[in-house]
Design a protein around this motif. Sequence first.
Motif, PDB file in Angstrom:
ATOM      1  N   ALA A  43       0.842  -1.192   0.000  1.00  0.00           N
ATOM      2  CA  ALA A  43       0.000   0.000   0.000  1.00  0.00           C
ATOM      3  C   ALA A  43       0.880   1.246   0.000  1.00  0.00           C
ATOM      4  CB  ALA A  43      -0.905  -0.030   1.228  1.00  0.00           C
TER       5      ALA A  43
ATOM      6  N   SER B  59       1.428   4.826   3.589  1.00  0.00           N
ATOM      7  CA  SER B  59       0.300   4.377   4.405  1.00  0.00           C
ATOM      8  C   SER B  59       0.374   2.864   4.479  1.00  0.00           C
ATOM      9  CB  SER B  59      -1.042   4.813   3.817  1.00  0.00           C
ATOM     10  OG  SER B  59      -1.326   4.078   2.660  1.00  0.00           O
TER      11      SER B  59
ATOM     12  N   GLY C 267      -3.874   1.668   3.584  1.00  0.00           N
ATOM     13  CA  GLY C 267      -4.702   2.857   3.465  1.00  0.00           C
ATOM     14  C   GLY C 267      -4.966   3.566   4.770  1.00  0.00           C
ATOM     15  N   LYS C 268      -4.304   3.170   5.847  1.00  0.00           N
ATOM     16  CA  LYS C 268      -4.518   3.778   7.152  1.00  0.00           C
ATOM     17  C   LYS C 268      -3.213   4.325   7.723  1.00  0.00           C
ATOM     18  CE  LYS C 268      -8.399   0.777   8.422  1.00  0.00           C
ATOM     19  NZ  LYS C 268      -8.947  -0.112   9.486  1.00  0.00           N
TER      20      LYS C 268
END
Length: 385
Positions: free
Chosen positions: A16, A78, A81-82
């Motif tokens: 990611a 990230s 995605g976090k």
Amino acid sequence: MNFKKLVKSGLVLGLAASMAACSSEPGQSAGTAGEGANTDAIVIGAIGPYEGDTSVYGNAVKNGIDLAITEFNEAGNSLLGKTVKLVAYDSKGDSTEATNAYNKLVDSDKATAIVGAVLSGESTAVGTASQGVGTPILSPSATALAFTETGANVFRGCFTDPYQAKMMGEFAFDTLGAKTAGVIYDTGADYSEGLMENFKTAFEGKGGEVLTVEGYSTGDTDFNTQLTKIKESNVDVLYIPNYYKDIALITKQARALGIEAQFIGGDGWDGVLSVSDDPTVLEGAIFCNHYSPDDEAIVAWAEAYKAKYGVDATAFAFLGYDCAKLMLQAIEEAGSTDPQAIVDALNNISFDGILGHLEFDENGDPIKDLAYITIKDGKYTSFAE
């Protein structure tokens, strides 16, 4: 049949991109405990002794973890995605405290994985406590063999006690040419006792003779009784498989008694120069460790570490840093925060860090090299024959 071997899989998914930065405070890092339930953040937990006699180990590991996550954040990455947040709890070197910290991390902070604990005893307690959930556990520094035996979800980034003690026993006989040895160890510390037993087996297996093994109780500061017996045996090498504070006292008292044996030891020696009030007694001592202090990449990293934290980097800082990066890679490759998916990724990891290449064997123990370090002119340097 080995259960860890059964759970291996070929799960490797894509990477990611984009993450926010975090900061650290003693005892808790990157946010207040309890905030880990935030679904916008992936929490990496840390557990270790940040106060007390072994705090130099715990804080070094935590700083290393913090630096790895900070670098990852500042690169604009990230994780799935976090954002990523580090939450750390002080175990005070106690197994019960470490277990309580684990429960907080899992129940309140919703930690995805834990890089810890630090000491062997507390780490084994955390590994045992994790069996109901299967949280991925990666200790940078728990060397006791029993640690990774607690479950299939438990891994270590350092070499094991039996391995380092075996290597030092063979090194003493083959490289140093020692024929006789003495040992002084802490009877109340699993780490110290494990090294003692495995060193003795390896040294005698090569044809050497361990003439005296002397034990003492945790917290003792006067070792003259044990050292007097060792002096009488006139051994070639004195193996001191202890932590740095005891080592500083033992070596000083040994030289004061006139013991001339070559001092040798394990990775617990790392940091001894920072607490010794007379480094001259350590001159020429040799111990095994996780890295060579002369490596250019190691030197550059250590300089950056000192600039940030104001203290010299030890093996524990390097290990904390590499293990944090390794865990982030495993989560990326798993493509999920599911505990079993991350464990599968750890079982199949191929990682290159500041300490070199690392993979895990079927027990969750690392396949990696070790280095021999000597103390020369008050500094750590690579041993050369």
